[in-house]
Design a protein around this motif. Structure first.
Motif, PDB file in Angstrom:
ATOM      1  N   LEU A 152       0.804  -1.223   0.000  1.00 26.93           N
ATOM      2  CA  LEU A 152       0.000   0.000   0.000  1.00 26.93           C
ATOM      3  C   LEU A 152       0.837   1.272   0.000  1.00 26.93           C
ATOM      4  CD1 LEU A 152      -2.694  -1.038   2.633  1.00 26.93           C
ATOM      5  CD2 LEU A 152      -2.866  -1.148   0.152  1.00 26.93           C
ATOM      6  N   GLN A 153       2.155   1.156   0.151  1.00 24.90           N
ATOM      7  CA  GLN A 153       2.975   2.350   0.332  1.00 24.90           C
ATOM      8  C   GLN A 153       2.941   3.286  -0.873  1.00 24.90           C
ATOM      9  OE1 GLN A 153       6.925   1.684   1.917  1.00 24.90           O
ATOM     10  NE2 GLN A 153       6.168   0.196   3.407  1.00 24.90           N
ATOM     11  N   SER A 154       2.916   2.729  -2.079  1.00 19.67           N
ATOM     12  CA  SER A 154       2.847   3.591  -3.259  1.00 19.67           C
ATOM     13  C   SER A 154       1.529   4.363  -3.300  1.00 19.67           C
ATOM     14  CB  SER A 154       3.023   2.772  -4.540  1.00 19.67           C
ATOM     15  OG  SER A 154       1.967   1.833  -4.683  1.00 19.67           O
ATOM     16  N   ARG A 155       0.445   3.722  -2.849  1.00 16.19           N
ATOM     17  CA  ARG A 155      -0.858   4.396  -2.821  1.00 16.19           C
ATOM     18  C   ARG A 155      -0.876   5.466  -1.744  1.00 16.19           C
ATOM     19  NH1 ARG A 155      -2.272   3.617  -7.460  1.00 16.19           N
ATOM     20  NH2 ARG A 155      -4.509   3.813  -7.088  1.00 16.19           N
ATOM     21  N   ARG A 156      -0.255   5.163  -0.601  1.00 18.42           N
ATOM     22  CA  ARG A 156      -0.183   6.158   0.474  1.00 18.42           C
ATOM     23  C   ARG A 156       0.668   7.358   0.041  1.00 18.42           C
ATOM     24  NH1 ARG A 156      -2.555   4.717   5.103  1.00 18.42           N
ATOM     25  NH2 ARG A 156      -2.709   2.523   5.715  1.00 18.42           N
ATOM     26  N   THR A 157       1.708   7.108  -0.713  1.00 17.45           N
ATOM     27  CA  THR A 157       2.556   8.207  -1.186  1.00 17.45           C
ATOM     28  C   THR A 157       1.771   9.158  -2.074  1.00 17.45           C
ATOM     29  OG1 THR A 157       4.524   6.793  -1.079  1.00 17.45           O
ATOM     30  CG2 THR A 157       4.679   8.787  -2.410  1.00 17.45           C
ATOM     31  N   TYR A 158       0.926   8.603  -2.939  1.00 17.15           N
ATOM     32  CA  TYR A 158       0.040   9.442  -3.759  1.00 17.15           C
ATOM     33  C   TYR A 158      -0.890  10.261  -2.869  1.00 17.15           C
ATOM     34  CZ  TYR A 158       0.964   7.738  -8.527  1.00 17.15           C
ATOM     35  OH  TYR A 158       1.526   7.470  -9.743  1.00 17.15           O
ATOM     36  N   ALA A 159      -1.467   9.607  -1.867  1.00 17.94           N
ATOM     37  CA  ALA A 159      -2.399  10.295  -0.969  1.00 17.94           C
ATOM     38  C   ALA A 159      -1.694  11.431  -0.226  1.00 17.94           C
ATOM     39  CB  ALA A 159      -3.005   9.301   0.019  1.00 17.94           C
ATOM     40  N   ILE A 160      -0.469  11.190   0.216  1.00 20.82           N
ATOM     41  CA  ILE A 160       0.307  12.229   0.907  1.00 20.82           C
ATOM     42  C   ILE A 160       0.564  13.404  -0.025  1.00 20.82           C
ATOM     43  CG2 ILE A 160       2.567  12.762   1.915  1.00 20.82           C
ATOM     44  CD1 ILE A 160       2.602   9.846   2.965  1.00 20.82           C
ATOM     45  N   LYS A 161       0.935  13.111  -1.250  1.00 16.63           N
ATOM     46  CA  LYS A 161       1.226  14.172  -2.227  1.00 16.63           C
ATOM     47  C   LYS A 161       0.024  15.096  -2.402  1.00 16.63           C
ATOM     48  CE  LYS A 161       2.604  14.814  -7.080  1.00 16.63           C
ATOM     49  NZ  LYS A 161       1.474  15.673  -7.484  1.00 16.63           N
ATOM     50  N   PHE A 162      -1.138  14.512  -2.641  1.00 21.30           N
ATOM     51  CA  PHE A 162      -2.325  15.341  -2.858  1.00 21.30           C
ATOM     52  C   PHE A 162      -2.754  16.055  -1.577  1.00 21.30           C
ATOM     53  CE2 PHE A 162      -3.006  12.303  -6.480  1.00 21.30           C
ATOM     54  CZ  PHE A 162      -2.765  13.236  -7.462  1.00 21.30           C
TER      55      PHE A 162
END
Length: 281
Positions: free
Chosen positions: A148-158
């Motif tokens: 899930l880390q790649s998805r969380r990274t996207y969420a953090i960015k936005f």
């Protein structure tokens, strides 16, 4: 009257035969109506109506509808019709949640498809919300944090770009716990906005490195950064600090709880070639 009645039924029988593909199952019927012919007519009508009912039932089958929606998502996404793809995915997600449940692969497929559609459309607010829902569903289905880390990274960015620091901090903390962040480990950057290369230095073809020492709060936000080494000296310092102060890292953990930390170092690298400056620990 019997002949007229028989004629009407015959016409209906032929109509059903045409649309259900069973015309060969009935024979021409002559007048007058007899019990034998009435039996043949009723049997033929039943044989033709049965497949029609099956077709109508298939149209109402949720699993068949889910399959169709998955195909539409793929076709529209491939054609870069992201708005349509997102709408198909939203419909599919709702149907999947109602019929096969939140842990089913089809549900997770649609959840990710919704996120991807908003990512492609550049709708940061909806993308962040969709990613939150997708991650929650994936966790509920038993997926590990490492996936899930790649998805969380996207969420953090936005979240950072929208100014929602609470959401960014929540995802950063989840990553920190997944990698067991603690003493002896360097904080990992989870949000790195583009570092601007000074125009005059880029025009002159000058490259450089800037090493900073920094502190983090309990949410992984940079609270202090100071240049400790720079090559060439003083040229890239301001650009490095301006960028670095908006970064976010995995927070340090003590007994599973996030705590402020300091004394860490990070080196920002400024390189030519039209690329954004890289970075290294």
């Amino acid at each position: 009257m019997k002949s007229a009645h028989f004629s009407t039924l015959t016409n209906w029988l032929l109509f059903f035969a045409r649309i259900s593909g069973c015309r060969g199952k009935i024979s021409s019927v002559a007048y007058p109506m007899t019990e034998t012919r009435r039996y043949i007519l009723n049997a033929g009508l039943a044989a033709c109506v049965a497949p029609l009912g099956a077709v109508l039932t298939a149209c109402d089958d949720p699993k068949a509808k889910i399959k169709d929606l998955k195909s539409l998502v793929q076709v529209n996404y491939g054609a870069k019709k992201f708005k349509e793809s997102g709408a198909n995915a939203q419909e599919g997600l709702k149907l999947a949640l109602e019929t096969v449940g939140p842990k089913h692969p089809d549900t997770l497929y649609f959840a990710q498809a919704v996120s991807e559609a908003y990512l492609q459309l550049g709708d940061k607010s909806k993308a962040m919300a969709a990613l939150d829902r997708e991650i929650e569903l994936r966790l509920g289905a038993g997926q590990t944090e490492s996936k899930l880390q790649s998805r969380r990274t996207y969420a953090i960015k936005f979240a950072e770009e929208l100014g929602d620091r609470k959401v960014a901090a929540r995802h950063a903390l989840a990553i920190a716990r997944a990698i067991e962040m603690g003493k002896g480990k360097d904080p990992q950057p989870v949000y790195r906005p583009e570092t601007k290369y000074p125009r005059d230095l880029f025009a002159q073809g000058i490259e450089g490195d800037v090493t900073v020492t920094y502190s983090l709060d309990a949410e992984g936000a940079v609270t202090n950064a100071k240049v400790v080494k720079a090559t060439p000296k003083d040229l890239f310092d301001d650009a490095a600090i301006d960028s670095f102060m908006s970064w976010r890292f995995t927070p340090m953990l003590e007994n599973g709880k996030p705590v402020p930390t300091s004394g860490h170092q990070y080196t920002l690298m400024f390189r030519l070639g039209g690329r954004a400056p890289g970075a290294r620990n």
